[in-house]
Design an enzyme around this catalytic site. Structure first.
Site, PDB file in Angstrom:
ATOM      1  N   ASP A  47      48.926  60.493  45.593  1.00  0.00           N
ATOM      2  CA  ASP A  47      48.269  59.735  46.652  1.00  0.00           C
ATOM      3  C   ASP A  47      46.870  60.264  46.942  1.00  0.00           C
ATOM      4  OD1 ASP A  47      50.345  58.015  46.916  1.00  0.00           O
ATOM      5  OD2 ASP A  47      51.205  58.946  48.699  1.00  0.00           O
ATOM      6  N   ASN A 123      44.338  56.467  55.147  1.00  0.00           N
ATOM      7  CA  ASN A 123      45.465  57.170  55.741  1.00  0.00           C
ATOM      8  C   ASN A 123      45.245  57.485  57.210  1.00  0.00           C
ATOM      9  OD1 ASN A 123      47.216  57.179  53.611  1.00  0.00           O
ATOM     10  ND2 ASN A 123      47.210  59.380  53.290  1.00  0.00           N
ATOM     11  N   GLU A 124      44.302  58.401  57.486  1.00  0.00           N
ATOM     12  CA  GLU A 124      44.125  58.820  58.871  1.00  0.00           C
ATOM     13  C   GLU A 124      42.792  59.512  59.077  1.00  0.00           C
ATOM     14  OE1 GLU A 124      45.053  62.079  56.631  1.00  0.00           O
ATOM     15  OE2 GLU A 124      46.881  61.036  57.242  1.00  0.00           O
ATOM     16  N   ARG A 149      44.787  68.134  76.050  1.00  0.00           N
ATOM     17  CA  ARG A 149      44.537  69.532  75.662  1.00  0.00           C
ATOM     18  C   ARG A 149      45.588  69.931  74.638  1.00  0.00           C
ATOM     19  NH1 ARG A 149      42.672  69.385  80.874  1.00  0.00           N
ATOM     20  NH2 ARG A 149      40.723  70.518  81.295  1.00  0.00           N
ATOM     21  N   ALA A 163      52.091  60.104  56.182  1.00  0.00           N
ATOM     22  CA  ALA A 163      51.411  61.316  55.722  1.00  0.00           C
ATOM     23  C   ALA A 163      51.378  62.356  56.850  1.00  0.00           C
ATOM     24  CB  ALA A 163      50.013  60.956  55.225  1.00  0.00           C
ATOM     25  N   TYR A 164      50.188  62.823  57.204  1.00  0.00           N
ATOM     26  CA  TYR A 164      50.046  63.858  58.235  1.00  0.00           C
ATOM     27  C   TYR A 164      50.691  63.426  59.551  1.00  0.00           C
ATOM     28  CZ  TYR A 164      47.585  67.518  60.905  1.00  0.00           C
ATOM     29  OH  TYR A 164      47.271  68.594  61.698  1.00  0.00           O
ATOM     30  N   LYS A 166      53.324  61.652  60.122  1.00  0.00           N
ATOM     31  CA  LYS A 166      54.778  61.894  60.118  1.00  0.00           C
ATOM     32  C   LYS A 166      55.074  63.374  60.273  1.00  0.00           C
ATOM     33  CE  LYS A 166      58.928  61.307  57.286  1.00  0.00           C
ATOM     34  NZ  LYS A 166      59.245  62.761  57.238  1.00  0.00           N
TER      35      LYS A 166
END
Length: 270
Positions: A47, A123-124, A149, A163-164, A166
């Site tokens: 990916d 993705n993000e 915060r 990806a991240y 999850k």
């Protein structure tokens, strides 16, 4: 058909790429290799390789379609395995592909010097402070939602939700939903500081703005695999992009089957 082959630097992917080029070259009347203006981009790797191919052809995102061949550790976007090159070429020759489109994330980054940039992610995107905790106001459609915060925040597309997003406790979302998901990274919640403490999902007409409270603190801002470190961020906005990424699907793998294959496997326990 104009084809570009994009592979990572591993010897395994390079070998697969070479073999695919040989097979395609046997049909010169149908295929030409064109890295500048391709119709189809075949990504060979995992990916991460496909994300790199996406960024390379970002300025042509409305004209190109992607095909993924899996040789890496995770092939969530890939429909083909490295041992299926003959079948892939046959499909390219004989079939009209279905075009599958997925939502993209648009980020608008406003810097303290007044400059601005727009970035698309498949993705993000994520904001993290290098040292200490990130303190930032989170606004939805211009209205203050919370004062965050913690270690950071991520905004993920539905396909990027696996990806991240999850990994930090975000939900897995079907890409048929034109939306983005904001998830917290190790937020601080006590009697003094209070955040939602769970991911939130916004629709295609909503805008999330993250405003760091200390503009001179160094922040890592990432878009997919690309990173920037700066102390000049005034704010960042996230929204569903009007562009979409297109995949040429010669055989469609349903989204939830991809999720099961990637994270659960085929074993069923009675």
């Amino acid at each position: 058909m104009r084809i570009s082959i994009y592979q990572n630097k591993s010897a395994r992917s390079q070998k697969v790429s070479d073999n695919l080029k040989i097979l395609l070259s046997e049909h010169k009347h149908r295929f030409t290799f064109d890295e500048i203006n391709p119709e189809v981009v075949i990504s060979i790797g995992g990916d991460g390789t496909l994300l790199s191919a996406f960024q390379k052809y970002l300025d042509q995102i409305d004209q190109v379609r992607f095909v993924g061949v899996h040789t890496g550790h995770l092939g969530f976007y890939a429909d083909w395995q490295e041992f299926e090159l003959d079948e892939l070429v046959d499909s390219l020759l004989q079939l009209q592909p279905q075009t599958i489109k997925y939502p993209l994330l648009e980020s608008i980054v406003q810097y303290s010097d007044g400059s601005q940039k727009r970035v698309l992610s498949m993705n993000e995107a994520a904001l993290k402070q290098i040292s200490g905790t990130l303190a930032a106001d989170v606004l939805i459609d211009g209205e203050l939602f919370e004062r965050f915060r913690g270690d950071g925040l991520t905004a993920a597309t539905p396909t990027g939700s696996t990806a991240y997003n999850k990994a930090i406790g975000g939900a897995v979302m079907n890409p048929s939903l034109a939306s983005i998901q904001l998830s917290e990274i190790a937020s601080i919640n006590n009697q003094v500081f209070r955040t939602l403490g769970s991911p939130l999902v916004v629709g295609p007409k909503e805008v999330i703005r993250v405003v760091p409270l200390k503009a001179d603190n160094e922040i890592i801002l990432s878009h997919d695999h690309l990173n920037e470190t700066t102390d000049q961020i005034a704010w960042v906005e996230f929204r569903v992009a009007h562009e979409q990424v297109s995949f040429a699907s010669y055989r469609h793998t349903p989204f939830w089957r991809r999720v099961r294959n990637s994270f659960i496997g085929d074993e069923v326990v009675d």
